[in-house]
Design a protein around this motif. Structure first.
Motif, PDB file in Angstrom:
ATOM      1  N   HIS A 111       0.816  -1.222   0.000  1.00 10.36           N
ATOM      2  CA  HIS A 111       0.000   0.000   0.000  1.00 10.36           C
ATOM      3  C   HIS A 111       0.855   1.280   0.000  1.00 10.36           C
ATOM      4  O   HIS A 111       0.502   2.280  -0.629  1.00 10.36           O
ATOM      5  CB  HIS A 111      -0.887  -0.055   1.255  1.00 10.36           C
ATOM      6  N   HIS A 115       1.030   4.334  -2.819  1.00 14.47           N
ATOM      7  CA  HIS A 115       0.854   5.786  -2.615  1.00 14.47           C
ATOM      8  C   HIS A 115       1.937   6.554  -3.389  1.00 14.47           C
ATOM      9  O   HIS A 115       1.665   7.571  -4.018  1.00 14.47           O
ATOM     10  CB  HIS A 115       0.963   6.130  -1.125  1.00 14.47           C
ATOM     11  N   SER A 140       0.067  10.090   5.760  1.00  9.94           N
ATOM     12  CA  SER A 140      -1.331   9.641   5.761  1.00  9.94           C
ATOM     13  C   SER A 140      -1.799   9.476   7.200  1.00  9.94           C
ATOM     14  O   SER A 140      -1.131   9.923   8.129  1.00  9.94           O
ATOM     15  CB  SER A 140      -1.428   8.321   4.999  1.00  9.94           C
ATOM     16  N   GLY A 141      -2.936   8.791   7.360  1.00 16.39           N
ATOM     17  CA  GLY A 141      -3.450   8.570   8.710  1.00 16.39           C
ATOM     18  C   GLY A 141      -2.606   7.563   9.470  1.00 16.39           C
ATOM     19  O   GLY A 141      -2.586   7.550  10.697  1.00 16.39           O
ATOM     20  N   GLY A 142      -1.873   6.730   8.742  1.00 15.99           N
ATOM     21  CA  GLY A 142      -1.099   5.678   9.405  1.00 15.99           C
ATOM     22  C   GLY A 142       0.405   5.824   9.246  1.00 15.99           C
ATOM     23  O   GLY A 142       1.168   5.115   9.916  1.00 15.99           O
ATOM     24  N   GLY A 167      -1.330  12.560   9.979  1.00 12.98           N
ATOM     25  CA  GLY A 167      -2.793  12.578   9.810  1.00 12.98           C
ATOM     26  C   GLY A 167      -3.509  12.173  11.086  1.00 12.98           C
ATOM     27  O   GLY A 167      -4.542  12.751  11.446  1.00 12.98           O
ATOM     28  N   ASP A 171      -6.150  14.351  13.142  1.00 13.62           N
ATOM     29  CA  ASP A 171      -7.486  13.789  13.425  1.00 13.62           C
ATOM     30  C   ASP A 171      -7.779  13.803  14.929  1.00 13.62           C
ATOM     31  O   ASP A 171      -8.893  14.107  15.355  1.00 13.62           O
ATOM     32  CB  ASP A 171      -7.586  12.345  12.905  1.00 13.62           C
ATOM     33  N   GLY A 184      -8.862  15.855   9.204  1.00 13.29           N
ATOM     34  CA  GLY A 184      -7.951  16.515   8.266  1.00 13.29           C
ATOM     35  C   GLY A 184      -8.628  17.528   7.342  1.00 13.29           C
ATOM     36  O   GLY A 184      -8.247  18.714   7.331  1.00 13.29           O
ATOM     37  N   PRO A 185      -9.643  17.118   6.585  1.00 16.84           N
ATOM     38  CA  PRO A 185     -10.280  18.066   5.669  1.00 16.84           C
ATOM     39  C   PRO A 185     -10.978  19.224   6.398  1.00 16.84           C
ATOM     40  O   PRO A 185     -11.026  20.345   5.885  1.00 16.84           O
ATOM     41  CB  PRO A 185     -11.318  17.205   4.929  1.00 16.84           C
ATOM     42  N   ASP A 188      -8.296  21.646   7.530  1.00 13.68           N
ATOM     43  CA  ASP A 188      -7.832  22.325   6.311  1.00 13.68           C
ATOM     44  C   ASP A 188      -8.779  23.485   5.964  1.00 13.68           C
ATOM     45  O   ASP A 188      -8.356  24.625   5.740  1.00 13.68           O
ATOM     46  CB  ASP A 188      -7.798  21.285   5.173  1.00 13.68           C
ATOM     47  N   GLY A 275      -2.884  10.644   2.148  1.00 15.54           N
ATOM     48  CA  GLY A 275      -4.075  11.453   2.445  1.00 15.54           C
ATOM     49  C   GLY A 275      -3.785  12.886   2.856  1.00 15.54           C
ATOM     50  O   GLY A 275      -4.474  13.819   2.428  1.00 15.54           O
ATOM     51  N   VAL A 276      -2.742  13.106   3.668  1.00 16.15           N
ATOM     52  CA  VAL A 276      -2.446  14.463   4.151  1.00 16.15           C
ATOM     53  C   VAL A 276      -1.907  15.349   3.027  1.00 16.15           C
ATOM     54  O   VAL A 276      -1.900  16.582   3.136  1.00 16.15           O
ATOM     55  CB  VAL A 276      -1.490  14.397   5.379  1.00 16.15           C
ATOM     56  N   ALA A 278      -3.380  16.060   0.552  1.00 25.14           N
ATOM     57  CA  ALA A 278      -4.519  16.870   0.080  1.00 25.14           C
ATOM     58  C   ALA A 278      -4.544  18.224   0.785  1.00 25.14           C
ATOM     59  O   ALA A 278      -5.232  19.151   0.349  1.00 25.14           O
ATOM     60  CB  ALA A 278      -5.831  16.131   0.361  1.00 25.14           C
ATOM     61  N   ASN A 279      -3.779  18.340   1.874  1.00 29.98           N
ATOM     62  CA  ASN A 279      -3.833  19.557   2.695  1.00 29.98           C
ATOM     63  C   ASN A 279      -3.275  20.784   1.965  1.00 29.98           C
ATOM     64  O   ASN A 279      -2.153  20.763   1.448  1.00 29.98           O
ATOM     65  CB  ASN A 279      -3.042  19.316   4.001  1.00 29.98           C
ATOM     66  N   THR A 306      -5.897  10.323  -1.095  1.00 30.49           N
ATOM     67  CA  THR A 306      -6.426   9.351  -0.134  1.00 30.49           C
ATOM     68  C   THR A 306      -6.506   7.980  -0.811  1.00 30.49           C
ATOM     69  O   THR A 306      -6.241   7.851  -2.004  1.00 30.49           O
ATOM     70  CB  THR A 306      -7.807   9.806   0.395  1.00 30.49           C
ATOM     71  N   ASP A 307      -6.879   6.962  -0.030  1.00 29.01           N
ATOM     72  CA  ASP A 307      -6.825   5.588  -0.537  1.00 29.01           C
ATOM     73  C   ASP A 307      -7.674   5.400  -1.797  1.00 29.01           C
ATOM     74  O   ASP A 307      -8.830   5.809  -1.836  1.00 29.01           O
ATOM     75  CB  ASP A 307      -7.279   4.616   0.562  1.00 29.01           C
TER      76      ASP A 307
HETATM   77  O1  KG4 Z   1      -3.965   7.956   2.848  1.00 23.23           O
HETATM   78  P1  KG4 Z   1      -5.205   7.975   3.644  1.00 23.23           P
HETATM   79  O2  KG4 Z   1      -6.521   8.069   2.929  1.00 23.23           O
HETATM   80  O3  KG4 Z   1      -5.355   6.700   4.549  1.00 23.23           O
HETATM   81  C1  KG4 Z   1      -4.330   6.087   5.194  1.00 23.23           C
HETATM   82  O4  KG4 Z   1      -3.726   5.165   4.557  1.00 23.23           O
HETATM   83  O5  KG4 Z   1      -4.077   6.483   6.361  1.00 23.23           O
HETATM   84  O6  KG4 Z   1      -5.055   9.169   4.687  1.00 23.23           O
HETATM   85  C2  KG4 Z   1      -6.075   9.528   5.578  1.00 23.23           C
HETATM   86  C3  KG4 Z   1      -5.574  10.723   6.394  1.00 23.23           C
HETATM   87  C4  KG4 Z   1      -6.532  11.075   7.529  1.00 23.23           C
HETATM   88  O7  KG4 Z   1      -5.770  11.285   8.701  1.00 23.23           O
HETATM   89  C5  KG4 Z   1      -7.161  12.390   7.054  1.00 23.23           C
HETATM   90  O8  KG4 Z   1      -7.561  13.249   8.104  1.00 23.23           O
HETATM   91  C6  KG4 Z   1      -6.016  12.990   6.258  1.00 23.23           C
HETATM   92  O9  KG4 Z   1      -5.474  11.885   5.560  1.00 23.23           O
HETATM   93  N1  KG4 Z   1      -6.467  14.031   5.323  1.00 23.23           N
HETATM   94  C7  KG4 Z   1      -6.106  15.325   5.441  1.00 23.23           C
HETATM   95  C8  KG4 Z   1      -6.772  16.021   4.403  1.00 23.23           C
HETATM   96  N2  KG4 Z   1      -7.505  15.110   3.687  1.00 23.23           N
HETATM   97  C9  KG4 Z   1      -7.300  13.898   4.278  1.00 23.23           C
HETATM   98  N3  KG4 Z   1      -5.297  15.945   6.330  1.00 23.23           N
HETATM   99  C10 KG4 Z   1      -5.126  17.264   6.185  1.00 23.23           C
HETATM  100  N4  KG4 Z   1      -5.748  18.006   5.224  1.00 23.23           N
HETATM  101  C11 KG4 Z   1      -6.565  17.431   4.327  1.00 23.23           C
HETATM  102  N5  KG4 Z   1      -7.150  18.161   3.379  1.00 23.23           N
END
Ligand code: KG4
Length: 339
Positions: A111, A115, A140-142, A167, A171, A184-185, A188, A275-276, A278-279, A306-307
């Motif tokens: 995974h 990314h 990302s979140g992880g 992330g 969160d 996160g969103p 943002d 995912g982050v 996208a910030n 994001t995923d």
């Molecule tokens: O990559 P992802 O979809 O899943 C993982 O593999 O973790 O990342 C999810 C993370 C979450 O913590 C979410 O809050 C964050 O990405 N995220 C953001 C934004 N969009 C998603 N963090 C900051 N700003 C954003 N716009």
């Protein structure tokens, strides 16, 4: 002969399927699971149940959008890990059954590698691809990692978080503020209207290229507790400035380590993924560093941050070209790093 790859992603709370033909994306269908919002985080048992419900319709949709039938497929690529075991098992088991029924090879995908390789998806938008070797900030979140990418199948983690991911920290702080999930969103969006210099939170002093975000989370929590003694509605009165200051702290931490690695290794090809990425604050920081330090930057399209299964399909495509297939006996893995 052309190669048509079906990608399947089910590592966390998004069920996704995508079709890629010769590196060009034909479809990318993502079913996100709203069921977790009420709990303020992903509930693993609910996630695997939702994947079970979603997987067949999502794959059917992806094939339909792509205009290909299952008999046209040359291989099935699937996320093997890391992720939530119950979630992974749904995608892995589906991929095994599907590939076996069509008598085509299976390609297992990491995974995290997916990314990073999202930068190589070709679609109807013209975008420059990073040149090897490049650095990729995977957030990302992880995960929060700085990776050196020497080739499609040659990556090495140079630094990573020793506790929470970026992330995850955002969160959790958003949860403390009583905002929705994922935070996160929301952070943002609020940050765009706030003053990033208003509040200051602690930044870690970690040697080398590693990150740490647990101290920031604690500092955020304790600061809020103190301010709320004076004003019980402190969060409501200051949420934009809190979000902007939190975002700035996270972005500063991420960028200063990335800059250190780039300088030490003399690499100016710099990408961001996960995912982050996208910030908007992080994207703006990338643009500033690009101007200031002459970096060639690569920021993914929002849909590939994001995923999603498009990134799994493109990774599967490059492995397919090398004949790097996997055996049906292969288990899913919940924890694994790149190297
Ligand atoms: O990559 P992802 O979809 O899943 C993982 O593999 O973790 O990342 C999810 C993370 C979450 O913590 C979410 O809050 C964050 O990405 N995220 C953001 C934004 N969009 C998603 N963090 C900051 N700003 C954003 N716009």
């Amino acid at each position: 002969m052309s190669a048509i790859i079906l990608g399947i992603e089910s590592s966390c709370d998004d069920t996704s399927a995508a079709v890629i033909k010769d590196g060009v994306l034909l479809s990318n269908v993502v079913a996100s699971q709203a069921v977790h919002e009420a709990y303020g985080g992903v509930v693993p048992e609910l996630a695997s149940r939702a994947h079970q419900q979603n997987i067949v319709p999502v794959v059917s949709e992806a094939l339909k959008h792509a205009g290909v039938s299952k008999e046209d497929l040359n291989a099935v690529a699937f996320t093997r890990g890391p992720g939530l075991m119950g979630s992974l098992l749904v995608g892995v088991s589906f991929a095994k059954g599907f590939a076996r029924s069509l008598n085509i090879p299976m390609v297992d995908v990491n995974h995290l590698q997916a990314h990073v390789l999202a930068h190589f998806i070709k679609d109807d938008e013209e975008r420059e691809q990073p040149k090897f070797p490049f650095l990729c900030l995977l957030v990302s979140g992880g995960n929060s990692q700085i990776i050196i990418v020497k080739d499609f199948d040659d990556m090495e983690v140079l630094g990573q978080t020793i506790d929470d991911a970026a992330g995850e920290a955002i969160d959790k702080c958003s949860k403390v503020m009583g905002l929705g999930y994922p935070g996160g969103p929301i952070i943002d969006r609020l940050a765009r209207q706030g003053n990033p210099e208003r509040f200051h939170f602690s930044k870690p002093q970690i040697p080398g290229y590693d990150y740490s975000f647990s101290g920031l989370k604690t500092s955020f929590l304790y600061s809020l507790r103190d301010w709320m003694k004076e004003d019980p509605d402190f969060i409501e009165h200051n949420k934009e400035d809190l979000a902007a200051s939190l975002e700035k702290t996270v972005v500063d931490i991420l960028m200063s380590k990335l800059h250190k690695v780039a300088k030490d290794l003399k690499i100016k090809e710099i990408a961001v993924a996960g995912g982050v990425s996208a910030n908007n604050g992080l994207r703006n920081a990338f643009r500033e560093y690009s101007k200031k330090y002459g970096w060639n930057i690569y920021i993914p399209k929002f849909g590939y941050t994001t995923d999603n299964a498009a990134m799994v399909a493109i990774t599967g495509y490059y492995k397919y070209l090398k004949g790097d297939f996997c055996d049906i006996s292969l288990p899913a893995y919940s924890r694994v790093t790149l190297k």
